[in-house]
Design a protein around this motif. Structure first.
Motif, PDB file in Angstrom:
ATOM      1  N   ARG A 168      45.085  40.659  50.204  1.00 45.64           N
ATOM      2  CA  ARG A 168      46.269  40.079  49.715  1.00 45.64           C
ATOM      3  C   ARG A 168      46.217  40.471  48.343  1.00 45.64           C
ATOM      4  NH1 ARG A 168      47.990  34.045  51.582  1.00 45.64           N
ATOM      5  NH2 ARG A 168      48.053  34.690  53.956  1.00 45.64           N
ATOM      6  N   GLY A 169      46.415  41.785  48.035  1.00 48.54           N
ATOM      7  CA  GLY A 169      46.662  42.275  46.610  1.00 48.54           C
ATOM      8  C   GLY A 169      45.683  42.179  45.432  1.00 48.54           C
ATOM      9  N   ALA A 170      44.428  41.421  45.756  1.00 48.29           N
ATOM     10  CA  ALA A 170      43.525  41.334  44.949  1.00 48.29           C
ATOM     11  C   ALA A 170      42.761  42.546  44.332  1.00 48.29           C
ATOM     12  CB  ALA A 170      42.287  40.244  45.529  1.00 48.29           C
ATOM     13  N   ASN A 171      43.177  42.712  42.998  1.00 45.61           N
ATOM     14  CA  ASN A 171      42.592  44.005  42.353  1.00 45.61           C
ATOM     15  C   ASN A 171      42.488  43.539  41.022  1.00 45.61           C
ATOM     16  OD1 ASN A 171      45.144  44.571  41.524  1.00 45.61           O
ATOM     17  ND2 ASN A 171      45.642  46.019  43.194  1.00 45.61           N
ATOM     18  N   THR A 172      42.092  44.637  40.089  1.00 45.02           N
ATOM     19  CA  THR A 172      41.815  44.542  38.840  1.00 45.02           C
ATOM     20  C   THR A 172      43.016  44.192  37.990  1.00 45.02           C
ATOM     21  OG1 THR A 172      39.898  46.129  38.628  1.00 45.02           O
ATOM     22  CG2 THR A 172      41.321  45.800  36.510  1.00 45.02           C
ATOM     23  N   GLY A 173      44.213  44.943  38.441  1.00 47.90           N
ATOM     24  CA  GLY A 173      45.662  44.633  38.120  1.00 47.90           C
ATOM     25  C   GLY A 173      45.844  43.056  38.077  1.00 47.90           C
ATOM     26  N   SER A 174      45.647  42.502  39.220  1.00 48.54           N
ATOM     27  CA  SER A 174      46.240  41.284  39.695  1.00 48.54           C
ATOM     28  C   SER A 174      45.367  40.215  39.042  1.00 48.54           C
ATOM     29  CB  SER A 174      46.511  41.120  41.170  1.00 48.54           C
ATOM     30  OG  SER A 174      45.064  41.104  41.702  1.00 48.54           O
ATOM     31  N   VAL A 175      43.978  40.312  39.565  1.00 55.51           N
ATOM     32  CA  VAL A 175      43.163  39.382  38.948  1.00 55.51           C
ATOM     33  C   VAL A 175      43.004  39.050  37.539  1.00 55.51           C
ATOM     34  CG1 VAL A 175      40.798  38.330  39.318  1.00 55.51           C
ATOM     35  CG2 VAL A 175      41.732  39.222  41.265  1.00 55.51           C
ATOM     36  N   CYS A 176      42.568  40.473  36.925  1.00 57.72           N
ATOM     37  CA  CYS A 176      42.375  40.323  35.642  1.00 57.72           C
ATOM     38  C   CYS A 176      43.603  40.212  34.455  1.00 57.72           C
ATOM     39  CB  CYS A 176      41.536  41.663  35.119  1.00 57.72           C
ATOM     40  SG  CYS A 176      40.065  42.161  35.982  1.00 57.72           S
ATOM     41  N   ASN A 199      38.796  46.898  43.547  1.00 52.98           N
ATOM     42  CA  ASN A 199      39.685  46.510  44.701  1.00 52.98           C
ATOM     43  C   ASN A 199      38.804  45.372  45.356  1.00 52.98           C
ATOM     44  OD1 ASN A 199      37.933  47.708  46.841  1.00 52.98           O
ATOM     45  ND2 ASN A 199      39.304  49.383  46.365  1.00 52.98           N
ATOM     46  N   SER A 200      39.405  44.569  46.429  1.00 51.04           N
ATOM     47  CA  SER A 200      38.592  43.519  47.060  1.00 51.04           C
ATOM     48  C   SER A 200      38.314  43.895  48.497  1.00 51.04           C
ATOM     49  CB  SER A 200      39.624  42.302  46.970  1.00 51.04           C
ATOM     50  OG  SER A 200      40.728  42.518  47.466  1.00 51.04           O
ATOM     51  N   ARG A 201      38.296  45.278  48.889  1.00 52.10           N
ATOM     52  CA  ARG A 201      37.572  45.354  50.153  1.00 52.10           C
ATOM     53  C   ARG A 201      36.407  45.097  50.314  1.00 52.10           C
ATOM     54  NH1 ARG A 201      38.443  51.072  50.617  1.00 52.10           N
ATOM     55  NH2 ARG A 201      40.283  50.758  51.881  1.00 52.10           N
ATOM     56  N   GLY A 202      35.890  44.247  51.467  1.00 51.31           N
ATOM     57  CA  GLY A 202      34.584  43.947  51.812  1.00 51.31           C
ATOM     58  C   GLY A 202      34.551  42.517  51.608  1.00 51.31           C
ATOM     59  N   SER A 203      35.842  41.774  51.256  1.00 51.72           N
ATOM     60  CA  SER A 203      35.518  40.363  50.948  1.00 51.72           C
ATOM     61  C   SER A 203      35.372  39.721  52.253  1.00 51.72           C
ATOM     62  CB  SER A 203      37.169  40.061  50.491  1.00 51.72           C
ATOM     63  OG  SER A 203      37.374  40.221  49.233  1.00 51.72           O
ATOM     64  N   TRP A 204      34.837  38.430  51.905  1.00 55.88           N
ATOM     65  CA  TRP A 204      34.424  37.460  53.186  1.00 55.88           C
ATOM     66  C   TRP A 204      35.183  36.319  53.416  1.00 55.88           C
ATOM     67  CZ3 TRP A 204      31.400  39.572  56.834  1.00 55.88           C
ATOM     68  CH2 TRP A 204      30.675  40.607  56.854  1.00 55.88           C
TER      69      TRP A 204
END
Length: 292
Positions: A168-176, A199-204
């Motif tokens: 859902r778009g979670a990466n350094t730009g969005s989160v940080c 990025n957030s590939r591999g999230s559980w």
């Protein structure tokens, strides 16, 4: 910005709700069920996708006696949360389920969650010397998942892994970027940027559910979940829900109390002009649905 939104519960329950009919001793080789649902808040794993407003879902589930299952779901979502989108979220999923629904049963599948047109722009690095954000990029909210389930009777455990570049778009730009722009203390946001571009590939995503039939028309539903976002522990959270579903006049009437425990609440704040709303707050969600 605030792109971190939890996975549609339709994915988590696909292998349960769509495949159960395949174990009936007398049934057609192929069955299709369509459900229309109206709800006071479109929530996924305890967090609102509709800015805490009412919404609707349309689900089409297909099950074959071989164990193959499929799902297409469309839900209304907030344009303030899924920026630039059409106000629509779509879930497409397919899988295979086997075992005894009254005993041990298992399933595997793949799913995609799409938000047509929705994307955001955010800085992926921060110049510490000048104090300015740099490397602006656009990111979509779309995600893809591999999922598996194991259950015994009414007890269901599910695990999902993100195989797309972001969840859902979670990466350094969005989160940080969200942390730096919304938190009173800038240090957590700067520390997030200092970890580099990720990025957030591999999230559980983990879920545990249990259904208790109180009588032939009423059921108690219990849920617990955990979200572990790869490279961004700030976005991790747990969620819990307890609800009642009652069948009457051909409709399913539900009341569900949802609560979420997030680590950094600023990641779950939505803005609409000068309005600020928490989308992870405790909430009683009412809904009515009918299957065709």
């Amino acid at each position: 910005m605030n792109p971190i939104r939890p996975l549609s519960v339709a994915i988590a329950t696909l292998l349960v709700s769509a495949a159960v009919p395949s174990f009936a001793q007398e049934m057609a080789s192929f069955a299709v069920t369509t459900e229309l649902k109206l709800t006071t808040d479109v929530r996924s794993r305890g967090v609102s996708d509709s800015f805490n407003r009412p919404g609707a879902k349309l689900s089409v589930q297909a099950a074959h006696e071989s164990g193959l299952v499929g799902l297409a779901e469309f839900a209304t979502v907030s344009k303030q949360q899924f920026l630039g989108g059409k106000g629509l979220g779509a879930t497409l999923a397919g899988g295979y389920r086997f075992g005894d629904p009254e005993g041990w049963h298992f399933g595997v599948g793949l799913a995609a969650e799409l938000f047509p047109g929705a994307k955001f722009e955010a800085p992926h690095s921060f110049d510490m010397a000048t104090g300015t954000p740099t490397d602006w990029r656009r990111t979509r909210y779309d995600s893809a998942f591999a999922l598996a389930e194991i259950g015994y009777g009414a007890l269901e455990a599910r695990v999902m892994n993100v195989i797309s570049k972001t969840y859902r778009g979670a990466n350094t730009g969005s989160v940080c970027g969200t942390m730096l722009s919304t938190m009173a203390d800038p240090m957590p946001g700067l520390a997030c940027y200092a970890r580099g571009d990720q990025n957030s590939r591999g999230s559980w995503l983990l879920d545990l559910g249990y259904k208790i039939d109180l009588n032939p028309t009423t059921a108690l539903n219990l849920h617990g979940g955990y979200q572990k976002v790869a490279n961004f522990k700030e976005a991790n959270f747990t969620d819990y829900a307890v609800g009642i579903t009652h069948k009457r006049w051909g409709f399913n009437w539900s009341a569900e109390w949802m609560t979420t425990r997030t680590k950094v609440r600023e990641l779950y704040i939505a803005l609409d002009g000068d309005k600020v709303r928490a989308t992870d707050n405790d909430r009683l969600v009412l809904s009515v649905s009918r299957s065709f």
